[in-house]
Design an enzyme around this catalytic site. Structure first.
Site, PDB file in Angstrom:
ATOM      1  N   SER A 191       0.985 -10.134  10.154  1.00 30.61           N
ATOM      2  CA  SER A 191       0.386  -8.951   9.526  1.00 30.61           C
ATOM      3  C   SER A 191      -1.118  -8.945   9.746  1.00 30.61           C
ATOM      4  O   SER A 191      -1.838  -9.801   9.220  1.00 30.61           O
ATOM      5  CB  SER A 191       0.691  -8.945   8.018  1.00 30.61           C
ATOM      6  N   CYS A 221       0.852  -1.186   0.000  1.00 33.63           N
ATOM      7  CA  CYS A 221       0.000   0.000   0.000  1.00 33.63           C
ATOM      8  C   CYS A 221       0.887   1.234   0.000  1.00 33.63           C
ATOM      9  O   CYS A 221       2.112   1.144   0.089  1.00 33.63           O
ATOM     10  CB  CYS A 221      -0.911  -0.003   1.225  1.00 33.63           C
ATOM     11  N   ASN A 223      -3.452  -6.871   8.623  1.00 30.41           N
ATOM     12  CA  ASN A 223      -4.295  -6.633   7.447  1.00 30.41           C
ATOM     13  C   ASN A 223      -4.348  -7.867   6.556  1.00 30.41           C
ATOM     14  O   ASN A 223      -5.362  -8.132   5.916  1.00 30.41           O
ATOM     15  CB  ASN A 223      -3.812  -5.393   6.679  1.00 30.41           C
ATOM     16  N   GLU A 264       0.352  -0.622  16.242  1.00 27.77           N
ATOM     17  CA  GLU A 264      -0.392   0.562  15.813  1.00 27.77           C
ATOM     18  C   GLU A 264      -1.401   0.971  16.866  1.00 27.77           C
ATOM     19  O   GLU A 264      -1.573   2.162  17.149  1.00 27.77           O
ATOM     20  CB  GLU A 264      -1.115   0.303  14.487  1.00 27.77           C
ATOM     21  N   HIS A 298       5.264  -5.416   8.865  1.00 28.39           N
ATOM     22  CA  HIS A 298       5.089  -6.791   9.322  1.00 28.39           C
ATOM     23  C   HIS A 298       5.303  -7.781   8.180  1.00 28.39           C
ATOM     24  O   HIS A 298       4.356  -8.368   7.642  1.00 28.39           O
ATOM     25  CB  HIS A 298       3.699  -6.975   9.937  1.00 28.39           C
TER      26      HIS A 298
END
Length: 282
Positions: A222, A12, A224, A127, A42
């Site tokens: 990760s 991204c 996401n 995060e 990650h």
């Protein structure tokens, strides 16, 4: 076998920016040591590549020697850790994803007005640790709608609802609608989920409906990437989350004629191409 790759698979914007900044620093550091507070992203394969270039990953600011460069990872860090860094003789390079930084500042601005933060996310994710550190009036982290409903919210308090940037947008919107629809609660919703995350999840769900098997490529740590796999699984399509080509069980693919492939936001293109090559050779 037909293999279909999702258009949004791979890095991204935030990850690409972070790695670009680190690459430029590696080229221009002139022998000055480079440290990262936690993993830059990650993905273990990416971290190994930077370790081979001499980049050192540490967990605490006091592990960074004076005069060294220190890179703030894409997930960001807590306010307390950043304050500690700025009080030391180190050269800071901030590679925090702009979407994460925006979420941090939104939380600080709105909770400074006296509201408590309700954050939809993974409690142990870096995060999330950074996001809640900007909450001025307390916070509560929850990982599901059921978990939030189990907490008694007071009609005498004000709340801010926000989310980790990589969370499931559909679930977040459902939670937001439920809270704002309660006339006894004062809840302001902050839309902090990244658009790239929303698009990836929507595309993964759409692709899953058109194939008979899905492969999701990305680090096991990760968040996401795990959620992409969950979105596909929830859609009812058989799915395998793998980190590299070595994790791909070819026996599971027996009998499948159309396979979809997507990848997390921190997955390098090289790893995606290796998986595509193996699938297309079957």
């Amino acid at each position: 076998m037909e293999v279909v790759l999702a258009e949004t698979a791979g890095f991204c914007m935030g990850v690409a920016l972070a790695l670009n900044r680190l690459d430029k620093l590696v080229e221009s550091a002139d022998g000055r040591p480079i440290y990262i507070l936690g993993p830059i992203i990650h993905n273990p394969q990416v971290l190994k590549r930077y370790a081979e270039k001499g980049v050192v990953m540490v967990d605490r600011p006091d592990q960074v020697p004076g005069g060294a460069y220190v890179v703030i990872r894409a997930h960001g860090i807590t306010r307390q850790v950043e304050d500690s860094l700025r009080g030391r003789d180190v050269r800071i390079k901030d590679a925090t994803c702009p979407k994460v930084k925006k979420a941090q500042l939104l939380i600080r601005r709105h909770t400074d007005e006296g509201s408590e933060l309700l954050l939809y996310g993974e409690a142990d994710h870096p995060e999330v640790a950074g996001l809640v550190s900007y909450a001025a009036n307390g916070f509560y982290v929850f990982g599901s709608e059921e978990e939030l409903l189990a907490r008694a919210l007071s009609p005498d308090k004000r709340y801010i609802l926000a989310a980790q940037t990589t969370q499931d947008r559909v679930l977040f919107d459902r939670i937001a609608a439920r809270l704002t629809g309660d006339e006894n609660l004062d809840v302001t919703v902050l839309h902090t989920i990244c658009d790239a995350t929303k698009l990836r999840q929507a595309e993964a769900k759409e692709l899953a409906a058109s194939v008979d098997y899905m492969v999701v490529v990305g680090g096991y740590n990760s968040g996401n990437t795990r959620r992409l796999a969950q979105v596909v699984t929830d859609a009812g399509t058989p799915c395998r989350h793998i980190e590299t080509i070595e994790d791909l069980d070819l026996d599971e693919l027996s009998g499948h004629t159309r396979v979809g492939v997507t990848a997390g936001a921190s997955t390098p293109r090289r790893l995606i191409d290796e998986v595509l090559g193996r699938l297309e050779s079957l």
